[in-house]
Design an enzyme around this catalytic site. Structure first.
Site, PDB file in Angstrom:
ATOM      1  N   TYR A 134     -17.202  16.168 -16.690  1.00 53.85           N
ATOM      2  CA  TYR A 134     -17.514  14.764 -16.413  1.00 53.85           C
ATOM      3  C   TYR A 134     -18.519  14.671 -15.256  1.00 53.85           C
ATOM      4  O   TYR A 134     -18.229  15.126 -14.144  1.00 53.85           O
ATOM      5  CB  TYR A 134     -16.225  14.016 -16.080  1.00 53.85           C
ATOM      6  CG  TYR A 134     -16.458  12.589 -15.678  1.00 53.85           C
ATOM      7  CD1 TYR A 134     -16.914  11.670 -16.618  1.00 53.85           C
ATOM      8  CD2 TYR A 134     -16.263  12.169 -14.376  1.00 53.85           C
ATOM      9  CE1 TYR A 134     -17.154  10.356 -16.243  1.00 53.85           C
ATOM     10  CE2 TYR A 134     -16.487  10.865 -14.000  1.00 53.85           C
ATOM     11  CZ  TYR A 134     -16.943   9.962 -14.941  1.00 53.85           C
ATOM     12  OH  TYR A 134     -17.193   8.663 -14.571  1.00 53.85           O
ATOM     13  N   LYS A 193      -8.970   5.234 -19.493  1.00 56.51           N
ATOM     14  CA  LYS A 193      -9.367   5.618 -20.844  1.00 56.51           C
ATOM     15  C   LYS A 193      -8.173   5.496 -21.797  1.00 56.51           C
ATOM     16  O   LYS A 193      -7.713   4.409 -22.052  1.00 56.51           O
ATOM     17  CB  LYS A 193      -9.976   7.023 -20.807  1.00 56.51           C
ATOM     18  CG  LYS A 193     -10.995   7.239 -19.665  1.00 56.51           C
ATOM     19  CD  LYS A 193     -12.240   6.399 -19.802  1.00 56.51           C
ATOM     20  CE  LYS A 193     -13.169   6.449 -18.583  1.00 56.51           C
ATOM     21  NZ  LYS A 193     -13.544   7.755 -18.086  1.00 56.51           N
ATOM     22  N   ARG A 226       0.840  -1.213   0.000  1.00 54.13           N
ATOM     23  CA  ARG A 226       0.000   0.000   0.000  1.00 54.13           C
ATOM     24  C   ARG A 226       0.871   1.258   0.000  1.00 54.13           C
ATOM     25  O   ARG A 226       0.544   2.261  -0.615  1.00 54.13           O
ATOM     26  CB  ARG A 226      -0.964  -0.007   1.210  1.00 54.13           C
ATOM     27  CG  ARG A 226      -1.743   1.290   1.367  1.00 54.13           C
ATOM     28  CD  ARG A 226      -3.018   1.122   2.201  1.00 54.13           C
ATOM     29  NE  ARG A 226      -2.821   0.394   3.438  1.00 54.13           N
ATOM     30  CZ  ARG A 226      -2.206   0.878   4.519  1.00 54.13           C
ATOM     31  NH1 ARG A 226      -1.750   2.114   4.531  1.00 54.13           N
ATOM     32  NH2 ARG A 226      -2.059   0.134   5.598  1.00 54.13           N
ATOM     33  N   ASP A 256      -8.522  18.079 -15.442  1.00 53.29           N
ATOM     34  CA  ASP A 256      -8.872  16.701 -15.785  1.00 53.29           C
ATOM     35  C   ASP A 256      -8.486  16.530 -17.251  1.00 53.29           C
ATOM     36  O   ASP A 256      -9.178  16.981 -18.150  1.00 53.29           O
ATOM     37  CB  ASP A 256     -10.371  16.460 -15.562  1.00 53.29           C
ATOM     38  CG  ASP A 256     -10.792  15.025 -15.885  1.00 53.29           C
ATOM     39  OD1 ASP A 256     -10.013  14.317 -16.554  1.00 53.29           O
ATOM     40  OD2 ASP A 256     -11.900  14.628 -15.490  1.00 53.29           O
TER      41      ASP A 256
END
Ligand SMILES: *Cc1c(COP(=O)(O)O)cnc(C)c1O
Length: 377
Positions: free
Chosen positions: A102, A199, A50, A174
């Site tokens: 978005y 994406k 982590r 973004d």
């Protein structure tokens, strides 16, 4: 390494020959834990996955090299990456964001971060007077998405960066629709970049991921890193490996995505059943000149409205055979989507709008598919 060309960096940044086996393609390190030396030290810097993992480090190194940033933090989704930026702010801070962006991040700001204490407001960024007029004494972040989603509005990044600086706020972009090299927003003054690597970066519709990049390795980025490690919304080693594999072909995929989208936009703009095409590469687009100035290519995404309403739009989507009716974007396959119905009842998106993620099939086949669907309406 850093002065090499983009195509070369996409293949080699973060990709080292494995010293133990000489494997050319990097191994995947699923181990959650790493051995300490007898003296208690961690000679490779890894202790628990982590906190850090070799595959994640390689992905972060590659992305900060490609965007020209000082630091990167990879997350398990684009949404988790965006959330880390908002959570690095403080309750009471004002966030200025575009009215077209978005929808998942609008929902996140409204449903998660308003109760948490942030004060977001949403204005039309295509008129900079709106941005200026809505800055407040407590504005700490301007959130930007250009081209915007799904209306492909174009915002002047350099001008907004200047407004952010004058207000003492950070500018975060973004950049999911404009992966590295398409729109160099750090050079235009942005402080932070967020990508949904789900994406274009990963590029094959088979891995969920996100990243935050920072122009400076500063105190604000340290908060984001801390949230990444403490909250643990980290990508798996295999996700990082898949994303890095996708990035190797990113420069060539993007060329074709952009070239095909331009051809599809041109075809649509001449069809009598199409009311309007939203693509910044078209000279008729109101943001065309600005887009030509700040984008290296016009991207692989476009929207269009069909003559009629929701019924005609749905009928068109039902008639296509090569485009897949699905949400998301940036994969090799072309997708068509009725945005208003996926955004839900409070969506402001026109009911007759369809959004295309133009893929890597031959553009003649894509255009033929749209032609038969439109002609048959
Ligand atoms: C998909 C997407 C996101 C969210 O990314 P996830 O990986 O789905 O969480 C954010 N911004 C844009 C522009 C997107 O397309």
């Amino acid at each position: 390494m850093e002065d090499r060309k983009f195509e070369t960096l996409a293949i080699h940044a973060g990709a080292e020959i494995d010293p133990a086996t000489k494997a050319v393609t990097s191994p995947i390190y699923p181990s959650t834990t790493f051995e300490r030396e007898a003296d208690g030290s961690y000679p490779q810097g890894y202790s628990y996955t982590r906190s850090g993992n070799p595959n994640r480090a390689a992905l972060e190194h590659c992305l900060s090299t490609l965007e020209g940033g000082a630091a990167a933090a990879a997350f398990s989704s684009g949404s988790a990456a965006a959330a880390s930026i908002f959570r690095a702010l403080s309750p009471g801070d004002h966030v200025l964001a575009p009215d077209d962006m978005y929808h998942g991040i609008v929902k996140m700001l409204t449903e998660v971060f308003i109760p948490w204490g942030l004060k977001p407001s949403f204005v039309d960024f295509s008129d900079l007077a709106n941005v200026r007029a809505n800055l407040r004494h407590n504005t700490k972040l301007i959130w930007l998405e250009t081209p915007s989603n799904p209306l492909l509005k174009i915002t002047d990044i350099e001008a907004v960066a200047e407004l952010a600086r004058s207000a003492g706020a950070l500018l975060a972009c973004d950049n999911t629709w404009t992966p590295p090299a398409l729109q160099p927003v750090f050079a235009l003054g942005a402080d932070l970049i967020m990508h949904a690597s789900t994406k274009y970066l990963a590029g094959h519709s088979d891995v969920l991921g996100g990243v935050v990049l920072s122009r400076r390795d500063d105190e604000f980025f340290a908060r984001i890193r801390n949230l990444q490690v403490l909250e643990g919304a980290v990508p798996s080693p295999f996700d990082c490996w898949l994303t890095l594999r996708g990035i190797k072909t990113l420069p060539y995929r993007m060329r074709a995505h952009c070239e095909h989208a331009a051809l599809v936009a041109e075809f649509l703009s001449e069809h009598p059943r199409v009311a309007r095409v939203y693509y910044p590469g078209l000279a008729s687009h109101p943001g065309h000149e600005l887009a030509a100035k700040q984008m290296r290519r016009f991207g692989g995404m476009l929207s269009f409205t069909v003559t009629g309403g929701q019924e005609e739009a749905m009928a068109l989507a039902a008639r296509v055979k090569l485009f897949t009716r699905a949400t998301s974007l940036g994969g090799v396959e072309s997708l068509i989507e009725h945005r208003a119905s996926i955004e839900g009842p409070d969506s402001k998106t026109p009911q007759n709008l369809l959004r295309l993620s133009v893929g890597l099939e031959h553009p003649d086949d894509l255009i033929a598919d749209l032609r038969q669907a439109l002609d048959g309406l």
